[in-house]
Design a protein around this motif. Structure first.
Motif, short mmCIF file in Angstrom:
data_model
loop_
_atom_site.label_atom_id
_atom_site.label_comp_id
_atom_site.label_asym_id
_atom_site.label_seq_id
_atom_site.Cartn_x
_atom_site.Cartn_y
_atom_site.Cartn_z
N SER A 91 0.63 -0.98 0.05
CA SER A 91 0.25 -0.02 -0.15
C SER A 91 1.30 1.38 -0.50
O SER A 91 2.22 1.09 -0.32
CB SER A 91 -0.78 0.08 1.01
OG SER A 91 -1.71 0.74 1.20
N HIS A 92 0.16 2.45 0.71
CA HIS A 92 1.42 3.55 0.23
C HIS A 92 1.93 4.36 1.96
O HIS A 92 0.97 4.00 2.94
CB HIS A 92 0.92 4.90 -0.02
CG HIS A 92 -0.38 4.77 -0.15
ND1 HIS A 92 -0.69 5.89 0.46
CD2 HIS A 92 -2.28 3.82 0.02
CE1 HIS A 92 -2.32 6.19 1.33
NE2 HIS A 92 -3.19 5.34 1.11
N ILE A 93 2.90 4.88 2.16
CA ILE A 93 2.74 5.59 2.83
C ILE A 93 2.92 7.25 2.81
O ILE A 93 2.28 8.00 3.91
CB ILE A 93 3.84 5.28 4.06
CG1 ILE A 93 5.51 5.90 2.88
CG2 ILE A 93 4.03 4.09 4.07
CD1 ILE A 93 6.58 6.01 3.72
N TYR A 102 -3.05 6.09 10.27
CA TYR A 102 -2.98 4.40 9.36
C TYR A 102 -3.93 3.87 7.79
O TYR A 102 -3.41 3.09 7.25
CB TYR A 102 -4.43 4.08 9.86
CG TYR A 102 -3.98 3.53 12.23
CD1 TYR A 102 -3.60 3.13 12.40
CD2 TYR A 102 -4.80 5.27 12.78
CE1 TYR A 102 -3.61 2.37 13.53
CE2 TYR A 102 -4.36 4.77 13.88
CZ TYR A 102 -3.78 4.05 14.31
OH TYR A 102 -3.44 4.30 15.41
N ASP A 103 -4.43 5.44 7.85
CA ASP A 103 -4.13 5.11 6.08
C ASP A 103 -3.21 4.53 5.18
O ASP A 103 -2.21 4.95 4.89
CB ASP A 103 -4.93 6.48 5.62
CG ASP A 103 -5.34 6.33 3.92
OD1 ASP A 103 -4.71 5.87 2.91
OD2 ASP A 103 -5.41 7.39 3.97
N GLY A 104 -3.72 3.58 5.11
CA GLY A 104 -2.11 3.24 3.82
C GLY A 104 -0.88 2.42 4.81
O GLY A 104 -0.44 1.16 4.41
N SER A 136 3.15 7.72 -3.82
CA SER A 136 1.75 8.73 -3.93
C SER A 136 1.06 8.42 -4.50
O SER A 136 0.71 8.65 -5.69
CB SER A 136 2.68 9.40 -5.01
OG SER A 136 1.99 10.57 -5.39
N GLU A 137 0.71 7.46 -3.80
CA GLU A 137 -1.21 7.09 -3.89
C GLU A 137 -2.00 7.96 -4.04
O GLU A 137 -3.01 8.51 -5.00
CB GLU A 137 -1.82 5.91 -2.82
CG GLU A 137 -3.08 5.66 -3.56
CD GLU A 137 -3.79 5.68 -2.63
OE1 GLU A 137 -5.33 5.58 -2.58
OE2 GLU A 137 -3.71 6.79 -1.61
N GLU A 138 -2.06 9.14 -2.15
CA GLU A 138 -2.37 10.58 -2.66
C GLU A 138 -1.61 11.75 -4.11
O GLU A 138 -0.65 11.22 -3.62
CB GLU A 138 -2.56 11.45 -1.27
CG GLU A 138 -2.52 10.22 -0.23
CD GLU A 138 -3.75 9.93 -0.05
OE1 GLU A 138 -5.17 10.52 -1.30
OE2 GLU A 138 -4.70 8.64 1.15
N PRO A 139 -3.02 12.54 -4.39
CA PRO A 139 -2.72 13.11 -5.07
C PRO A 139 -2.24 14.85 -5.19
O PRO A 139 -2.28 15.52 -5.53
CB PRO A 139 -3.56 13.41 -6.38
CG PRO A 139 -4.96 13.33 -5.01
CD PRO A 139 -4.39 12.15 -4.18
N GLU A 207 -10.25 0.28 6.56
CA GLU A 207 -12.21 0.34 6.20
C GLU A 207 -11.99 1.67 5.56
O GLU A 207 -12.54 1.87 4.60
CB GLU A 207 -13.27 -0.13 6.83
CG GLU A 207 -14.22 -0.02 5.70
CD GLU A 207 -15.44 -0.05 6.74
OE1 GLU A 207 -15.71 -0.64 8.07
OE2 GLU A 207 -16.92 0.14 5.96
N GLN A 208 -12.22 2.92 6.44
CA GLN A 208 -12.31 3.96 5.78
C GLN A 208 -13.86 4.47 6.40
O GLN A 208 -14.07 5.53 5.47
CB GLN A 208 -11.55 4.44 5.03
CG GLN A 208 -10.15 4.69 4.74
CD GLN A 208 -9.82 4.99 3.27
OE1 GLN A 208 -9.70 4.09 1.77
NE2 GLN A 208 -8.61 6.07 3.83
N GLY A 209 -14.56 3.87 6.35
CA GLY A 209 -15.45 3.96 6.51
C GLY A 209 -16.26 3.65 7.96
O GLY A 209 -15.99 2.28 8.34
N SER A 398 -11.26 9.00 8.44
CA SER A 398 -10.47 8.67 7.90
C SER A 398 -9.84 9.61 7.04
O SER A 398 -11.07 10.58 7.17
CB SER A 398 -10.18 7.41 6.55
OG SER A 398 -8.86 7.32 6.28
N HIS A 399 -9.18 10.23 6.65
CA HIS A 399 -8.04 11.40 6.02
C HIS A 399 -8.00 12.75 7.33
O HIS A 399 -8.86 13.80 6.69
CB HIS A 399 -9.00 11.74 4.55
CG HIS A 399 -8.46 10.88 3.80
ND1 HIS A 399 -8.67 10.94 2.13
CD2 HIS A 399 -7.01 10.20 2.69
CE1 HIS A 399 -8.15 10.56 1.38
NE2 HIS A 399 -7.11 9.85 2.21
N LYS A 400 -8.60 12.09 8.22
CA LYS A 400 -8.05 13.01 9.48
C LYS A 400 -8.02 12.66 10.61
O LYS A 400 -7.71 11.28 10.91
CB LYS A 400 -10.06 13.57 9.68
CG LYS A 400 -10.29 12.81 9.96
CD LYS A 400 -12.07 13.03 10.70
CE LYS A 400 -13.43 12.34 11.37
NZ LYS A 400 -14.68 13.24 11.22
MN MN Z 1 -5.86 8.43 1.15
#
Ligand code: MN
Ligand code: GLV
Ligand code: MN
Ligand code: MN
Length: 427
Positions: A91-93, A102-104, A136-139, A207-209, A398-400
């Protein structure tokens, strides 16, 4: 053999949760924003430090390390039949501004831990196993999502685009990559994967959900990843003095952008499906002074759906609205660019089966589900049989900064991943 391995050694799958939690915390310290938030932008000093951290952990796990010219990092455990296509995970970091730990990260550190788990259990892979840390999974920095995996999947247009891409500070992708020790050769097509490289790819991710947590289910088995798209729009007007220019004389680029943002919401809601989503996460006004009418407005729109056609229809409507708003308000559309418009991806039946049987061996509840977030798996699915393992996360955040997954849930995910890799290694 795999059956034997699964039934006899499932009890001896030992996850070092203490160490894994510490690694997650340590990695989160490589951040451009204060804890508990994490901000880790591609090729920044903290990203480079975090990459060293990952490479050290890969080396400690006995993996042999390779990096490609954009900094995708591969750690390989050679199997008994090294000429067969390998089984990969990762995955990504990188982390968007003010996001969580935790995301990635769970899918990278968890994958390295899964290698340790298999090693400790005495397992020897047949197909080689590879852990991948994707670039760079994130843009965030260059506006391109899943940059590393998109290239691995063979995006010719991206390989070309990257030669001219610059960030908001006008730093070129090439210079940034070079400063991080990559892009020694400017031909990014050397990143493309051969079709035979991987037989399978599995990604572990939070899950991010909220579904798994709400339903008390341990493991999500992803069957499909929703189709993402992103659009950049720029409006231009005359600007001017906020006191002196009277209302009838204005063509306010900022108000055009504001109207477009509302139009995005309207078109998304009009799709009639709960699965259609749209977000204006970036809205910048120029010159950005309280007493100056915006002469430029920059809007970035993210829209997704599990149904590609419906998502494309929303994009079409957004474009029509941009044209209509610009005409009515007398502003110019300086740019309307669809940055990416990706199809959805389906998990492969063989990987779904391997993930399911892993949860059964481990006595963990599972649920099939769709990933509404995108992941490097969206692109790896073009090169290998793909599957994703979801674990619950606190309130689905997620994303926070409040993002959280418990050590127990992470350990479950790592075990499922380890067993799935073991199984696929003998497939
Ligand atoms: Mn993300
Ligand atoms: C990835 O981070 C996404 O936005 O889905
Ligand atoms: Mn992610
Ligand atoms: Mn993501």
């Amino acid at each position: 053999l795999v059956h034997q391995f699964q039934s006899s050694s499932s009890l001896s799958l030992v996850v070092d949760s203490l160490n894994l939690s510490k690694q997650i915390d340590d990695l989160s310290s490589f951040s451009d924003s204060p804890s508990p938030s994490v901000t880790r932008i591609l090729y920044s000093d903290n990203d480079v430090r975090a990459r060293s951290f990952i490479k050290n952990l890969m080396a400690d796990a006995g993996l042999s390390i390779r990096e490609d010219s954009v900094g995708n990092i591969f750690g390989r455990w050679e199997g008994s039949e090294p000429d067969l296509s390998a089984v990969s995970t990762g995955s990504h970091i990188d982390a968007i501004p003010y996001s969580g730990k935790y995301d990635g990260v769970v899918g990278v550190l968890g994958a390295i831990q899964a290698i340790h788990v298999l090693n400790r259990s005495g397992f020897k892979p047949k197909r080689s196993l590879e852990v991948i840390m994707f670039t760079s999974e994130e843009p965030t920095r260059y506006g391109i999502s899943c940059l590393g995996s998109r290239l691995l999947a063979g995006s010719v247009s991206l390989a070309e685009t990257l030669k001219q891409t610059v960030d908001n500070h006008n730093i070129s992708f090439l210079d940034a990559a070079k400063s991080a020790g990559y892009a020694k050769n400017e031909d990014f097509s050397n990143v493309f994967l051969d079709d035979q490289t991987y037989s399978a790819f599995v990604e572990l991710h939070i899950e991010q959900g909220p579904i798994l947590e709400n339903e008390g289910v341990s493991i999500g088995i992803v069957t499909a990843i929703a189709a993402p798209a992103s659009i950049k729009v720029e409006f231009g007007g005359n600007g001017g003095h906020a006191g002196a220019v009277l209302m009838p004389q204005r063509n306010d680029a900022g108000l055009a952008a504001a109207e477009l943002a509302l139009a995005v919401e309207k078109h998304v809601l009009e799709s009639g499906s709960i699965d259609t989503v749209g977000t204006v996460g970036i809205l910048e006004l120029h010159p950005g002074a309280i007493n100056s009418i915006p002469s430029k407005a920059h809007v970035e729109i993210d829209t997704r759906d599990i149904d590609e056609k419906r998502r494309n229809n929303v994009i079409e409507k957004i474009h029509e609205s941009a044209v209509e708003i610009s005409k009515r308000r007398g502003v110019e559309i300086l740019e309307f660019k669809i940055v990416n418009q990706d199809p959805p991806a389906l998990s492969d039946e063989s990987v779904i089966k391997a993930m399911e049987s892993a949860t059964q061996v481990l006595n963990l509840s599972n649920k099939k589900m769709i990933s509404r977030a995108y992941h490097d798996s969206l692109f790896m699915a073009r090169k290998a049989a793909m599957g994703m393992i979801f674990i619950p996360c606190y309130k689905g955040y997620s994303h926070k900064p409040e993002e959280y997954a418990s050590p127990e849930d992470i350990a479950n995910g790592v075990k499922v991943l380890a067993l799935t890799l073991a199984n696929l290694s003998f497939n």
